[in-house]
Design an enzyme around this catalytic site. Structure first.
Site, short mmCIF file in Angstrom:
data_model
loop_
_atom_site.label_atom_id
_atom_site.label_comp_id
_atom_site.label_asym_id
_atom_site.label_seq_id
_atom_site.Cartn_x
_atom_site.Cartn_y
_atom_site.Cartn_z
N GLU A 54 0.87 -1.16 0.00
CA GLU A 54 0.00 0.00 0.00
C GLU A 54 0.90 1.21 0.00
OE1 GLU A 54 -2.97 0.09 3.01
OE2 GLU A 54 -3.67 2.07 2.36
N GLY A 55 0.75 2.05 -0.98
CA GLY A 55 1.60 3.23 -1.04
C GLY A 55 0.75 4.48 -1.15
N ASP A 170 10.09 8.88 -9.17
CA ASP A 170 9.95 8.33 -7.81
C ASP A 170 10.71 7.02 -7.68
OD1 ASP A 170 9.16 8.32 -5.19
OD2 ASP A 170 7.16 7.51 -5.56
#
Ligand SMILES: Nc1ncnc2c1ncn2[C@@H]1O[C@H](COP(=O)(O)OP(=O)(O)O)[C@@H](O)[C@H]1O
Ligand SMILES: [Mg+2]
Length: 394
Positions: A54-55, A170
């Site tokens: 989960e980010g 990212d």
């Protein structure tokens, strides 16, 4: 209404063959033959196994495609911060991934839907590990030959992205996935952007702090592929040092750590440096030394040269992914190991969540098991590429 004006019947199915209703133009239009890619499947065709990550932008599940029995990763798009009901970052990610095919880039297989546009899932090839959880759980660190094997794959993936005008923005260990066959895949394109020439200004608050390039920290609005290269240097440093190289606690602390490691930049090595926006607010500590050798006393000259060519302050003078691939570091002993010879590791992300699985036992095929996926039976949507074009996502 004029006889020849387009008529849109709102009650008609969106699936009407060959036609699509445009929200921006308010009329129906023909879908060009080449873009008729079928409809999205429903997420109910997948059996949820467990949550693997989960980010910022989504929750990721390991799931089984009940039609093919294949194990896949399902990334549920987050709907917060959406514009007009559309998760912009998610659609950008889809748009970019759909156009990429490379063995070191995660593969988007298809897009599936929940009830409606409010739940969209990316179906990706499942990768057994992400480098962040692997590094946290490995009994012993990667050997130098294994580090070289990983980094060569990262640079190959980056070279491919950059030659296709994509900046990832990212890059970090949790966004690098690894398969059981030792293949590394760059993932998470939620912040990625296509760039043109000349590069247009973009928001500087991208890239997770520890991997953020100095030009971003100093407020430059011009972002180039060099920000991905800086991040890849931080990853290489982390793999070699067995801990994060520059783990700043705040932007100021991050700048301090960079200056402590590489010395204070100036206009001579980085023309225009002193007029970067953030420098109006503070003066940098004077530190004349480069401490890379001190940090990696055991590293070969070629290894040190590679790191130094990556950690160049001036973004335009920083090495490119193609330069890094040519580095003699990868040609000297210990030679990079073959991906197939990389060890396999227990799947910590699945083990950790055993409790989850126990809870779900017995309900796996009930509609409850789709709670996180959104409710059953989707509206069939024309393939998402049509949406992307029409909401002008370029
Ligand atoms: N294809 C995949 N296979 C296996 N795990 C994945 C896959 N994609 C993502 N993950 C896991 O989910 C986590 C979050 O996914 P990511 O795409 O990075 O989303 P976010 O934008 O939320 O950070 C990753 O760090 C990884 O652990
Ligand atoms: Mg991520």
């Amino acid at each position: 209404m004029a006889a020849d004006s387009p008529v849109h019947d709102a009650s008609a199915s969106l699936e009407r063959v060959g036609q699509f209703f445009s929200a921006s133009l308010g009329n129906a239009f023909e879908i060009p033959e080449c873009e008729k890619l079928g409809t999205c499947r429903s997420v109910t065709e997948f059996e949820k196994l467990n949550r693997v990550g989960e980010g910022t932008y989504g929750i990721v599940y390991r799931a089984r495609d009940t039609k093919t029995d294949e194990i896949v990763a399902l990334k549920k798009m987050r709907m917060e911060n959406e514009k007009d009901g559309i998760p912009i970052s998610g659609l950008r990610e889809i748009n970019i991934l759909l156009n990429l095919r490379h063995k070191n880039i995660v593969e988007l297989k298809e897009v599936v839907v929940g009830t409606s546009l409010d739940s969209i899932f990316l179906v990706m090839n499942y990768c057994e590990q992400d480098l962040a959880s692997l590094l946290d759980n490995m009994p012993q660190p990667f050997s130098e030959a294994q580090v070289k094997c990983i980094m060569l794959q990262v640079f190959r993936g980056l070279k491919y992205l950059h030659t296709n005008f994509i900046i990832h923005r990212d890059l970090k260990v949790s966004n690098l996935l690894m398969t059981d066959k030792g293949y590394v895949k760059i993932a998470d394109f939620g912040l990625a952007r296509k760039f043109g020439v000349p590069v247009k200004p973009m928001t500087p608050r991208v890239v997770t702090l520890w991997y953020r390039a100095p030009e971003l920290l100093f407020g430059s609005k011009i972002q180039t592929i060099a920000i991905d290269i800086w991040a890849s240097g931080c990853i290489l440093g982390e793999l070699l040092a067995h801990h994060p190289l520059l783990p700043g606690r705040s932007e100021i602390h991050q700048i301090d750590m960079i200056v402590e490691m590489f010395g204070t930049p100036n206009d001579k090595i980085w023309p225009g440096f002193s007029s970067l926006p953030a420098l109006e607010n503070f003066t940098l500590k004077k530190q004349p030394y480069n401490n890379l050798r001190h940090t990696f006393p055991w590293l070969s000259e070629a290894g040190l040269r590679l790191l130094n060519s990556i950690f160049v302050y001036h973004p335009d003078k920083r090495a490119t992914a193609a330069d890094c691939l040519e580095s003699s570091y990868f040609k000297e002993k210990p030679h990079p190991c073959d991906p197939e010879l990389m060890p396999t590791f227990p799947e910590h992300r699945n083990l950790k969540r055993r409790s989850d699985q126990h809870e779900n036992k017995g309900k796996a095929r009930s509609t409850n098991s789709y709670q996180d996926f959104g409710s059953a039976f989707s509206t069939q949507l024309p393939f998402v590429s049509i949406l992307l074009k029409h909401w002008n996502m370029a």
